[in-house]
Design a protein around this motif. Structure first.
Motif, PDB file in Angstrom:
ATOM      1  N   ASP A  72      -6.094  -6.271   2.804  1.00 31.52           N
ATOM      2  CA  ASP A  72      -5.577  -5.047   3.395  1.00 31.52           C
ATOM      3  C   ASP A  72      -4.123  -4.864   2.978  1.00 31.52           C
ATOM      4  O   ASP A  72      -3.214  -5.513   3.508  1.00 31.52           O
ATOM      5  N   SER A  90      -7.108  -4.113  -1.785  1.00 33.69           N
ATOM      6  CA  SER A  90      -8.062  -3.742  -0.734  1.00 33.69           C
ATOM      7  C   SER A  90      -9.445  -4.281  -1.086  1.00 33.69           C
ATOM      8  O   SER A  90      -9.705  -4.677  -2.224  1.00 33.69           O
ATOM      9  N   ASP A 109       0.821  -1.212   0.000  1.00 31.66           N
ATOM     10  CA  ASP A 109       0.000   0.000   0.000  1.00 31.66           C
ATOM     11  C   ASP A 109       0.851   1.257   0.000  1.00 31.66           C
ATOM     12  O   ASP A 109       0.384   2.324  -0.404  1.00 31.66           O
TER      13      ASP A 109
END
Length: 391
Positions: free
Chosen positions: A135, A130, A122
């Motif tokens: 995550d 996501s 990320d």
């Protein structure tokens, strides 16, 4: 871009040992005698190759040797309804051996300080991994390279499982990633191993973000061209051409001694992209993996990271590294490499640190009853019995 040492591509002597009476007759008595000698010298590998091909495609070939030289054996045919052995310089689609090319570029970027293996994906691609339980703030670049991210298994072929193509018939990397994330996670990041093409599609996006190049161009500029892999191509989206000379790929089935082959369906290379789009040859794959394991493509520190394997089996010495696998051979030797399978082809390349090498291709891919046992036996025989360590 940091400069990396270039691998000097030495063309090792090749002894063609095709099991094909027509070729031998056309080549004349002297060539026939030389080929017969090659088959005699590598009789154990020839027998293993025949067993593999009997369970595999219309043809199969192995290109193997050690630091002193290489040789090629072929059985069956590279083109149905003809008698044409597969040669070591003929093109085919290498499938997931592409992942080692992709990993090589990532490790170069690590050397250049542009990517960290233990940074979260990320950090580089916000929001890409996501939704649906994923995550990206918990999944590292290392997790993706080693298939320990928890991303579910995904194969974009047949095209009914792929994302909707662009109007020109190509596939967008981001759309392919979203399609791969449709299935929920199979484990927490770092908790288990699940082989998934989605990991390497995400890494393709990462390469594009960091380098500013399309992934096929980055791999070409950073790996293929510097290593002098003249018959290796990472095709651009839209380029469905298999360069000549080529091993023709087939779909098919076997039932006892009966078999039926049809030409493999065409697809756009962007369907597999950084997970499986590369085209190469047995010779070039040998050169590539020998360069990787010799530390000629990125730093020794990055090579050590690549070779840190995920949970080798108890009592074994194998495991999964970063875009490469570790294999324990019967002759108490470790080999490194990767396999690959895409419509029309099943392939694998293994090399050892003492110069032994073996690369195999057959021109079909079975969805069921893939001859993995026979393939493993063939590679082990070539590396342990017919390509001994130099002393």
């Amino acid at each position: 871009m940091a400069k990396h040492k270039q691998w000097s591509r030495a063309r090792l002597p090749v002894v063609a040992g095709a099991v094909c009476a027509t070729i031998l007759a056309l080549s004349g008595p002297a060539a026939a005698q030389a080929s017969a000698t090659a088959e005699e010298e590598h009789a154990a590998t020839l027998a293993a190759l025949k067993r593999f091909q009997a369970a595999a495609g219309p043809g199969a070939a192995v290109h193997a040797g050690n630091g002193d030289g290489s040789w090629t054996l072929s059985v069956g045919t590279g083109t149905v309804n003809s008698t044409r052995p597969i040669k070591s310089d003929e093109h085919f689609r290498v499938g997931s051996q592409t992942k080692t090319f992709t990993a090589a570029v990532l490790l170069q970027l690590v050397d250049e300080g542009k990517v960290s293996l233990d940074a979260m994906i990320d950090d580089y691609l916000p929001g890409v991994v996501s939704g649906n339980g994923y995550d990206g703030t918990r999944i590292t670049v290392r997790h993706l390279l080693q298939h320990t991210s928890g991303l579910a298994a995904y194969n974009p072929y047949p095209v009914t499982q792929a994302p909707k193509p662009s109007p020109d018939g190509t596939y967008d990397l981001a759309a392919s990633v979203r399609k791969g994330l449709n299935s929920p996670p199979v484990s927490a990041p770092g908790a288990g191993f699940t082989y998934s093409n989605t990991n390497y599609l995400v890494l393709g996006m990462l390469i594009e973000k960091v380098t500013g190049q399309k992934v096929h161009q980055a791999v070409t500029d950073r790996v293929i061209t510097p290593l002098g892999l003249e018959r290796t191509v990472f095709p651009a989206p839209g380029d469905r051409t298999l360069p000549a000379p080529a091993v023709n790929g087939y779909h098919g089935a076997r039932l006892g001694g009966l078999y039926f082959w049809t030409p493999a369906l065409s697809y756009d290379p962007s369907l597999y992209s950084s997970a499986g789009a590369v085209i190469s040859t047995l010779e070039d794959l040998t050169t590539f993996y020998r360069a990787i394991t010799s530390g000629e493509v990125f730093s020794s520190a990055s090579l050590a990271e690549m070779e840190r394997v995920w949970k080798a089996e108890p009592g074994g010495d194998g495991g999964v590294g970063l875009g490469i696998g570790k294999f324990k051979l019967s002759c108490d030797t470790v080999a490194w490499g990767h396999n690959g399978g895409v419509p029309g082809y099943l392939t694998q390349t293994l090399v050892t640190k003492d110069g032994r090498h073996a690369s195999v291709v057959t021109n079909t891919l079975f969805q069921l009853n893939t001859p993995t046992k026979q393939l493993a036996e063939l590679l082990d025989t070539a590396l342990c019995k017919d390509a001994p360590k130099r002393y």
